[in-house]
Design a protein around this motif. Structure first.
Motif, PDB file in Angstrom:
ATOM      1  N   PHE A  72       5.414   7.267   7.124  1.00  0.00           N
ATOM      2  CA  PHE A  72       5.384   8.490   6.339  1.00  0.00           C
ATOM      3  C   PHE A  72       6.776   8.934   5.909  1.00  0.00           C
ATOM      4  O   PHE A  72       7.769   8.724   6.625  1.00  0.00           O
ATOM      5  N   GLY A  73       6.820   9.591   4.772  1.00  0.00           N
ATOM      6  CA  GLY A  73       8.014  10.303   4.353  1.00  0.00           C
ATOM      7  C   GLY A  73       8.085  11.661   5.041  1.00  0.00           C
ATOM      8  O   GLY A  73       7.174  12.034   5.783  1.00  0.00           O
ATOM      9  N   PRO A  84      -2.108  -3.105  13.031  1.00  0.00           N
ATOM     10  CA  PRO A  84      -3.130  -2.059  13.018  1.00  0.00           C
ATOM     11  C   PRO A  84      -3.068  -1.144  11.809  1.00  0.00           C
ATOM     12  O   PRO A  84      -3.510  -0.005  11.887  1.00  0.00           O
ATOM     13  N   TYR A  85      -2.582  -1.649  10.705  1.00  0.00           N
ATOM     14  CA  TYR A  85      -2.543  -0.884   9.460  1.00  0.00           C
ATOM     15  C   TYR A  85      -1.663   0.351   9.593  1.00  0.00           C
ATOM     16  O   TYR A  85      -1.965   1.406   9.025  1.00  0.00           O
ATOM     17  N   GLU A  86      -0.542   0.199  10.302  1.00  0.00           N
ATOM     18  CA  GLU A  86       0.358   1.328  10.528  1.00  0.00           C
ATOM     19  C   GLU A  86       0.873   1.877   9.211  1.00  0.00           C
ATOM     20  O   GLU A  86       1.324   1.119   8.345  1.00  0.00           O
ATOM     21  N   GLN A  87       0.843   3.171   9.078  1.00  0.00           N
ATOM     22  CA  GLN A  87       1.384   3.819   7.896  1.00  0.00           C
ATOM     23  C   GLN A  87       2.704   4.490   8.264  1.00  0.00           C
ATOM     24  O   GLN A  87       2.836   5.122   9.304  1.00  0.00           O
ATOM     25  N   PHE A 106       0.246   5.744  -0.218  1.00  0.00           N
ATOM     26  CA  PHE A 106      -0.750   6.797  -0.052  1.00  0.00           C
ATOM     27  C   PHE A 106      -0.127   8.153  -0.360  1.00  0.00           C
ATOM     28  O   PHE A 106       1.037   8.383  -0.073  1.00  0.00           O
ATOM     29  N   ASN A 151       0.823  -1.214   0.000  1.00  0.00           N
ATOM     30  CA  ASN A 151       0.000   0.000   0.000  1.00  0.00           C
ATOM     31  C   ASN A 151       0.853   1.258   0.000  1.00  0.00           C
ATOM     32  O   ASN A 151       1.844   1.344   0.723  1.00  0.00           O
TER      33      ASN A 151
END
Lengths: 114, 112
Positions: free
Chosen positions: A105-106, A100-103, A33, A31
């Motif tokens: 980030f840049g 927990p669907y951790e995202q 985003f 994934n």
């Protein structure tokens, strides 16, 4: 460590220019985003991709398009930049279907359109 | 209807204070509640998450979810200047989707 990198920290473009923002992640995440972050409005999702060549519109896709030709790279395209697209743009990635669907980030690209 | 509401602050406290950051959410069909921390000129990073009602502790930080009142809280004990950042609450979207919904963030300053 997961690393998400974005091509530029700061970018200044003129109204009407075509703008490319690049994002690369090195952890084989499915994934990816693109968000924009504005004072008082928080993080808003522009586009989401769950696989190569797959994309899904987020909450504010108007004026933007995306490209994902390789798993590690997700590009945000402003077809004709406008002053209301001046913002901080953040890219993120996450592992498919893993709570927990951790995202991750840049560091963000601060884009100014004049 | 905004699905996660967060007081944007800003919040300014003296070093050593207990900090309480709060969010409310409108839909109870979610599983994970998260707190992200964002330092100035950096991207957000996950600080803590909880799965169900109750508390979760990690050092000076406690995350609390009250599903009956749809309230999410983050407590910081013995706050330090290094805790100065913007804190964003988040939850996953319905059906276990990969997407997250974020609050607008609360900017915290801890003064030495």
């Amino acid at each position: 460590d997961v690393k998400v990198t974005q091509s530029s920290r700061y970018l200044v473009k003129r109204t009407g220019e075509k703008v490319f923002l690049e994002c690369v992640q090195d952890m084989d995440h499915e994934n990816m985003f693109w968000y924009r972050q504005d004072p008082g409005l928080g993080l808003r999702l522009i586009y989401f991709s769950y696989d190569v060549k797959m994309k899904e519109k987020g909450d504010i896709p108007e004026g933007y398009s995306v490209s994902r030709e390789k798993k590690e790279r997700f590009s945000l395209i402003l077809e004709s930049a406008s002053t209301n697209q001046t913002s901080m743009y953040l890219c993120a990635s996450s592992v498919l279907a893993t709570p927990p669907y951790e995202q991750y980030f840049g560091p963000g690209t601060r884009l100014t359109v004049t | 209807q905004k699905e996660v509401e967060q007081d944007p602050g800003p919040l300014s406290v003296p070093e050593g204070a207990i900090v309480s950051l709060n969010c409310t959410y409108s839909n109870s069909a979610f599983q994970y509640f998260m707190w992200y921390r964002q330092y100035s000129r950096k991207g957000p990073e996950l600080l803590m998450y909880t799965y169900s009602s109750g508390n979760k502790e990690d050092g000076r930080f406690t995350a609390q979810v009250d599903k009956s009142s749809k309230y999410i809280s983050l407590f910081i004990r013995d706050s330090q200047p290094s805790d100065s950042a913007t804190y964003l609450c988040a939850r996953n979207t319905q059906g276990g989707s990969e997407k997250l919904v974020f609050g607008k963030g609360t900017k915290l300053t801890v003064n030495p």
